[in-house]
Design a protein around this motif. Sequence first.
Motif: not given
Length: 222
Positions: A87-98, A168-176, A22-23
């Motif tokens: 095409g998805t909102t879950i996962g670290p790749a999806a969290a990378s967009v915002p 993690g709030i939107v299913g991004g995973g990671g340390v948090g 993500m980072v």
Amino acid sequence: MASEWLSLFDDLYKAFGETALMVGVSTVFAIIGGLPVGFLLYIADRKLFWDNPLVSSVGSLLVNVIRSVPFVILLVLLLPLTQFVLGTTIGPAAASVPLSVAAIAFYARLVQSALFEVDPGIIEAAQAFGASPARILGIVLFREAMPGFLRGLTITLISLIGYSAMAGIVGGGGVGDLAIRFGYYRYQTNVMLVTVFILIVLVQFVQIAGDRLATYSDRKGS
């Protein structure tokens, strides 16, 4: 006990891998998008080579709006964009967009501030010697503002590490997500402490490395 710590290590390894993804992605987009946007805001604001009050006002407003929205809210607001792009909102790749959108706006403002710190006399001298606008922007301004760019990138990177903990709030995973699931919901304090300790070490490493790169760039430029 050994199996418990081994399992914790596996979870930490996976979580930090997701955070690194993500980072890393958002940092790349911060550089690719933030640098040109920062230069554009600087040029339009200073009326350097190009006088366009509309671009200056709209661009500055857009950057300020994105920076004003708390990241946890921005995560939710950009879910439709994330769905459209990946095409998805879950996962670290999806969290990378915002994360990337926030990083571009954040770094663009820091780039603009770094450019404003460049002595105007240097630009005037370059213009007097007949340097083209592209040469002034690509060589003179870029070289003089490089230490500021690096310091701004360090601040952006540290902020992104903190932002990624909310993914993690939107299913991004990671340390948090790991700290909340194990350290909070399951009352495993050891997981929380280990996670916080590693994050502190990581942020300190990024800060020290960024400061040294900026100092080296400043000495080399002078």
